[in-house]
Design a protein around this motif. Structure first.
Motif, PDB file in Angstrom:
ATOM      1  N   ASP A 170      11.327  10.467 -49.543  1.00  0.00           N
ATOM      2  CA  ASP A 170      11.944   9.266 -48.975  1.00  0.00           C
ATOM      3  C   ASP A 170      11.906   9.363 -47.456  1.00  0.00           C
ATOM      4  OD1 ASP A 170      14.030  10.993 -48.229  1.00  0.00           O
ATOM      5  OD2 ASP A 170      15.489  10.115 -49.597  1.00  0.00           O
ATOM      6  N   ALA A 171      12.452   8.386 -46.773  1.00  0.00           N
ATOM      7  CA  ALA A 171      12.416   8.347 -45.307  1.00  0.00           C
ATOM      8  C   ALA A 171      13.130   9.531 -44.679  1.00  0.00           C
ATOM      9  CB  ALA A 171      13.024   7.034 -44.807  1.00  0.00           C
TER      10      ALA A 171
ATOM     11  N   LEU B  31      12.643  15.055 -51.363  1.00  0.00           N
ATOM     12  CA  LEU B  31      11.740  14.851 -52.491  1.00  0.00           C
ATOM     13  C   LEU B  31      12.563  14.282 -53.647  1.00  0.00           C
ATOM     14  CD1 LEU B  31       8.818  15.187 -53.499  1.00  0.00           C
ATOM     15  CD2 LEU B  31       9.482  17.442 -54.346  1.00  0.00           C
ATOM     16  N   ILE B  32      12.260  13.056 -54.046  1.00  0.00           N
ATOM     17  CA  ILE B  32      13.010  12.323 -55.052  1.00  0.00           C
ATOM     18  C   ILE B  32      12.211  12.262 -56.348  1.00  0.00           C
ATOM     19  CG2 ILE B  32      14.095  10.092 -55.603  1.00  0.00           C
ATOM     20  CD1 ILE B  32      15.337  11.530 -53.159  1.00  0.00           C
TER      21      ILE B  32
ATOM     22  N   THR C  31      -2.966  15.722 -49.600  1.00  0.00           N
ATOM     23  CA  THR C  31      -1.798  16.589 -49.430  1.00  0.00           C
ATOM     24  C   THR C  31      -0.549  15.744 -49.670  1.00  0.00           C
ATOM     25  OG1 THR C  31      -1.456  16.107 -47.082  1.00  0.00           O
ATOM     26  CG2 THR C  31      -3.030  17.878 -47.624  1.00  0.00           C
ATOM     27  N   PRO C  32       0.603  16.364 -49.868  1.00  0.00           N
ATOM     28  CA  PRO C  32       1.816  15.576 -50.046  1.00  0.00           C
ATOM     29  C   PRO C  32       2.083  14.600 -48.902  1.00  0.00           C
ATOM     30  CG  PRO C  32       2.205  17.792 -50.778  1.00  0.00           C
ATOM     31  CD  PRO C  32       0.838  17.798 -50.136  1.00  0.00           C
TER      32      PRO C  32
ATOM     33  N   GLN D 269       9.859   3.776 -51.087  1.00  0.00           N
ATOM     34  CA  GLN D 269      10.519   2.623 -50.496  1.00  0.00           C
ATOM     35  C   GLN D 269      11.836   2.376 -51.218  1.00  0.00           C
ATOM     36  OE1 GLN D 269       9.107   1.145 -47.755  1.00  0.00           O
ATOM     37  NE2 GLN D 269       7.621   2.801 -48.000  1.00  0.00           N
ATOM     38  N   LEU D 270      12.811   1.921 -50.477  1.00  0.00           N
ATOM     39  CA  LEU D 270      14.120   1.634 -51.088  1.00  0.00           C
ATOM     40  C   LEU D 270      14.085   0.406 -51.931  1.00  0.00           C
ATOM     41  CD1 LEU D 270      16.540   2.519 -48.184  1.00  0.00           C
ATOM     42  CD2 LEU D 270      15.937   3.862 -50.169  1.00  0.00           C
TER      43      LEU D 270
END
Length: 152
Positions: free
Chosen positions: A54-55, A59-60, A143-144, A151-152
């Protein structure tokens, strides 16, 4: 367009509860995700737990793949390494969002440095895909940091 998919039926058929006479065709697209964990051992993963940053740099968990084929599992296992201390994901993960049953399973956390391509449909619940993702292939060219930010 925001359409999850289509339902197809015969012109003369009507809905009958409890039967699967109609066909649901989900709209799917491919996208890249980060492998942050797996179900099963790191040497023979059964499924991928998908992540995106996320911003804030967290890591979600955004979804889970279905069961990997033996060749997919073997190929992915060669690239995975155990997570270092401080991996933020839980030690167990509920199967509920993807299987309809709320049974916690042990999560094998891995170092989030492998990117894979998955096929997903448009249905989401919060930040997570409501349905299982289809594992397509490893993306060694990414790559990551190349994966789109959540995005929210």
């Amino acid at each position: 367009m925001g359409i999850e998919g289509l339902v197809a039926k015969g012109a003369g058929t009507r809905y009958v509860g409890g039967r699967r006479d109609w066909q649901k065709i989900r709209h799917r697209h491919s996208r890249e995700i980060i492998v942050g964990g797996v179900l099963g051992p790191i040497t023979r993963p059964d499924a991928v737990i998908a992540g995106q940053y996320d911003a804030g740099g967290n890591l979600i968990i955004v979804g889970r793949t279905g069961t990997l084929s033996p060749s997919q599992s073997a190929q992915l296992a060669t690239l995975l390494s155990p997570a270092q201390a401080g991996h933020s994901w839980p030690d167990e993960i509920s199967a509920y969002p993807w299987s309809g049953r709320d049974a916690a399973r042990p999560l094998t956390k891995v170092e989030p440095n492998v990117v894979v391509e998955v096929a997903v449909d448009t249905a989401t619940q919060g930040r997570q895909s409501r349905h299982l993702m289809r594992y397509l292939r490893i993306r060694p060219d990414l790559t990551p940091a190349d994966v789109d930010q959540l995005q929210l």
